[in-house]
Design a protein around this motif. Structure first.
Motif, PDB file in Angstrom:
ATOM      1  N   GLY A   5       0.807  -1.215   0.000  1.00  0.00           N
ATOM      2  CA  GLY A   5       0.000   0.000   0.000  1.00  0.00           C
ATOM      3  C   GLY A   5       0.831   1.252   0.000  1.00  0.00           C
ATOM      4  N   GLN A   6       0.229   2.340   0.404  1.00  0.00           N
ATOM      5  CA  GLN A   6       0.852   3.650   0.447  1.00  0.00           C
ATOM      6  C   GLN A   6       0.622   4.291   1.804  1.00  0.00           C
ATOM      7  OE1 GLN A   6       2.495   5.482  -2.160  1.00  0.00           O
ATOM      8  NE2 GLN A   6       2.575   3.461  -3.069  1.00  0.00           N
ATOM      9  N   PHE A   7       1.620   5.013   2.281  1.00  0.00           N
ATOM     10  CA  PHE A   7       1.508   5.844   3.477  1.00  0.00           C
ATOM     11  C   PHE A   7       1.463   7.273   2.977  1.00  0.00           C
ATOM     12  CE2 PHE A   7       3.641   8.673   6.442  1.00  0.00           C
ATOM     13  CZ  PHE A   7       3.004   8.400   7.626  1.00  0.00           C
ATOM     14  N   TYR A   8       0.475   8.061   3.404  1.00  0.00           N
ATOM     15  CA  TYR A   8       0.328   9.431   2.934  1.00  0.00           C
ATOM     16  C   TYR A   8       0.630  10.411   4.052  1.00  0.00           C
ATOM     17  CZ  TYR A   8      -1.972   7.299  -1.019  1.00  0.00           C
ATOM     18  OH  TYR A   8      -2.250   6.534  -2.124  1.00  0.00           O
ATOM     19  N   ASP A   9       1.524  11.341   3.767  1.00  0.00           N
ATOM     20  CA  ASP A   9       1.899  12.370   4.718  1.00  0.00           C
ATOM     21  C   ASP A   9       2.061  13.652   3.909  1.00  0.00           C
ATOM     22  OD1 ASP A   9       2.832  13.805   6.872  1.00  0.00           O
ATOM     23  OD2 ASP A   9       4.830  12.937   6.822  1.00  0.00           O
ATOM     24  N   LEU A  10       1.189  14.601   4.124  1.00  0.00           N
ATOM     25  CA  LEU A  10       1.230  15.854   3.366  1.00  0.00           C
ATOM     26  C   LEU A  10       1.156  15.602   1.864  1.00  0.00           C
ATOM     27  CD1 LEU A  10       3.959  17.709   5.438  1.00  0.00           C
ATOM     28  CD2 LEU A  10       1.494  17.932   5.623  1.00  0.00           C
ATOM     29  N   ASP A  11       0.296  14.677   1.470  1.00  0.00           N
ATOM     30  CA  ASP A  11       0.025  14.344   0.070  1.00  0.00           C
ATOM     31  C   ASP A  11       1.163  13.625  -0.645  1.00  0.00           C
ATOM     32  OD1 ASP A  11      -2.518  15.424   0.247  1.00  0.00           O
ATOM     33  OD2 ASP A  11      -1.813  17.415  -0.308  1.00  0.00           O
ATOM     34  N   SER A  15       5.978   4.255  -0.137  1.00  0.00           N
ATOM     35  CA  SER A  15       5.689   2.841  -0.379  1.00  0.00           C
ATOM     36  C   SER A  15       5.768   2.005   0.886  1.00  0.00           C
ATOM     37  CB  SER A  15       6.666   2.266  -1.404  1.00  0.00           C
ATOM     38  OG  SER A  15       6.409   2.805  -2.663  1.00  0.00           O
ATOM     39  N   ILE A  16       4.804   1.132   1.006  1.00  0.00           N
ATOM     40  CA  ILE A  16       4.789   0.106   2.043  1.00  0.00           C
ATOM     41  C   ILE A  16       4.921  -1.211   1.293  1.00  0.00           C
ATOM     42  CG2 ILE A  16       3.398  -1.056   3.788  1.00  0.00           C
ATOM     43  CD1 ILE A  16       2.053   1.658   4.302  1.00  0.00           C
ATOM     44  N   THR A  17       6.056  -1.865   1.475  1.00  0.00           N
ATOM     45  CA  THR A  17       6.303  -3.074   0.697  1.00  0.00           C
ATOM     46  C   THR A  17       5.817  -4.333   1.397  1.00  0.00           C
ATOM     47  OG1 THR A  17       8.534  -3.128   1.603  1.00  0.00           O
ATOM     48  CG2 THR A  17       8.263  -2.114  -0.565  1.00  0.00           C
ATOM     49  N   SER A  18       5.701  -4.293   2.705  1.00  0.00           N
ATOM     50  CA  SER A  18       5.184  -5.467   3.406  1.00  0.00           C
ATOM     51  C   SER A  18       4.336  -5.016   4.577  1.00  0.00           C
ATOM     52  CB  SER A  18       6.327  -6.360   3.889  1.00  0.00           C
ATOM     53  OG  SER A  18       7.116  -5.690   4.833  1.00  0.00           O
ATOM     54  N   SER A  75     -13.670  -5.738   2.559  1.00  0.00           N
ATOM     55  CA  SER A  75     -13.151  -7.063   2.217  1.00  0.00           C
ATOM     56  C   SER A  75     -13.503  -7.473   0.791  1.00  0.00           C
ATOM     57  CB  SER A  75     -13.636  -8.105   3.220  1.00  0.00           C
ATOM     58  OG  SER A  75     -15.041  -8.117   3.270  1.00  0.00           O
ATOM     59  N   SER A  76     -14.622  -7.004   0.271  1.00  0.00           N
ATOM     60  CA  SER A  76     -14.985  -7.379  -1.096  1.00  0.00           C
ATOM     61  C   SER A  76     -14.035  -6.753  -2.120  1.00  0.00           C
ATOM     62  CB  SER A  76     -16.433  -6.986  -1.404  1.00  0.00           C
ATOM     63  OG  SER A  76     -16.579  -5.582  -1.379  1.00  0.00           O
ATOM     64  N   GLU A  77     -13.478  -5.596  -1.808  1.00  0.00           N
ATOM     65  CA  GLU A  77     -12.520  -4.932  -2.697  1.00  0.00           C
ATOM     66  C   GLU A  77     -11.073  -5.187  -2.286  1.00  0.00           C
ATOM     67  OE1 GLU A  77     -13.150  -3.216  -5.534  1.00  0.00           O
ATOM     68  OE2 GLU A  77     -15.269  -3.726  -5.268  1.00  0.00           O
ATOM     69  N   GLY A  78     -10.864  -5.763  -1.098  1.00  0.00           N
ATOM     70  CA  GLY A  78      -9.515  -6.038  -0.616  1.00  0.00           C
ATOM     71  C   GLY A  78      -8.748  -4.795  -0.212  1.00  0.00           C
ATOM     72  N   ILE A  79      -9.461  -3.769   0.272  1.00  0.00           N
ATOM     73  CA  ILE A  79      -8.842  -2.498   0.633  1.00  0.00           C
ATOM     74  C   ILE A  79      -9.005  -2.245   2.130  1.00  0.00           C
ATOM     75  CG2 ILE A  79      -8.967   0.016   0.351  1.00  0.00           C
ATOM     76  CD1 ILE A  79      -9.910  -0.486  -2.520  1.00  0.00           C
ATOM     77  N   THR A  80      -7.924  -1.797   2.761  1.00  0.00           N
ATOM     78  CA  THR A  80      -7.945  -1.375   4.158  1.00  0.00           C
ATOM     79  C   THR A  80      -7.476   0.070   4.201  1.00  0.00           C
ATOM     80  OG1 THR A  80      -7.466  -3.613   4.933  1.00  0.00           O
ATOM     81  CG2 THR A  80      -7.037  -1.802   6.470  1.00  0.00           C
ATOM     82  N   LEU A 102      -4.007   0.144   2.237  1.00  0.00           N
ATOM     83  CA  LEU A 102      -3.454  -1.166   1.955  1.00  0.00           C
ATOM     84  C   LEU A 102      -4.374  -1.900   1.007  1.00  0.00           C
ATOM     85  CD1 LEU A 102      -2.559  -2.234   5.619  1.00  0.00           C
ATOM     86  CD2 LEU A 102      -0.997  -1.307   3.889  1.00  0.00           C
ATOM     87  N   GLN A 103      -3.777  -2.699   0.126  1.00  0.00           N
ATOM     88  CA  GLN A 103      -4.544  -3.480  -0.840  1.00  0.00           C
ATOM     89  C   GLN A 103      -4.075  -4.907  -0.818  1.00  0.00           C
ATOM     90  OE1 GLN A 103      -3.943  -1.549  -4.572  1.00  0.00           O
ATOM     91  NE2 GLN A 103      -5.049   0.283  -3.971  1.00  0.00           N
ATOM     92  N   SER A 104      -5.010  -5.853  -0.876  1.00  0.00           N
ATOM     93  CA  SER A 104      -4.653  -7.272  -0.956  1.00  0.00           C
ATOM     94  C   SER A 104      -4.022  -7.546  -2.305  1.00  0.00           C
ATOM     95  CB  SER A 104      -5.895  -8.147  -0.808  1.00  0.00           C
ATOM     96  OG  SER A 104      -6.497  -7.944   0.428  1.00  0.00           O
TER      97      SER A 104
END
Length: 105
Positions: A5-11, A15-18, A75-80, A102-104
């Protein structure tokens, strides 16, 4: 289950790799490398409902920030989606807001 997923800070997306979700979604942990030159290990635990609290440890330095956030899952889209209302270092009055998606895989 492995998540990315991605971490957003001030736009700015970082990258979050794990990332990992444990204890039937009651715990979430991930590592990220921030543009401020630090790496962070984030560990969150559910307090009640969507409310989570946890810590972020920086490297180098090993400073530990106290975190609070709300976690929303589709859960249906796999997004947190993690909406952070608190990122505070002990002894500091400054608070940072933050967001993670985060995305599955």
């Amino acid at each position: 289950m492995t998540l990315t997923g991605q971490f957003y800070d001030l736009d700015d997306g970082e990258s979050i790799t794990s990332a990992v979700r444990r204890s039937e979604g009651n715990e979430i942990a991930f590592d990220l490398t921030h543009s401020d030159g630090y790496s962070y290990t984030v560990a969150l635990k559910r307090l009640q409902g969507t409310l989570f609290k946890g810590t972020a440890m920086s490297q180098p330095g090993g400073e530990v920030a106290e975190l609070s956030c709300r976690v929303y899952e589709d859960s249906s889209e796999g997004i947190t989606l993690i909406v952070g209302s608190g990122w505070r270092y002990p002894g500091s009055t400054q608070n940072y807001r933050w967001q993670v998606e985060l995305q599955s895989e």
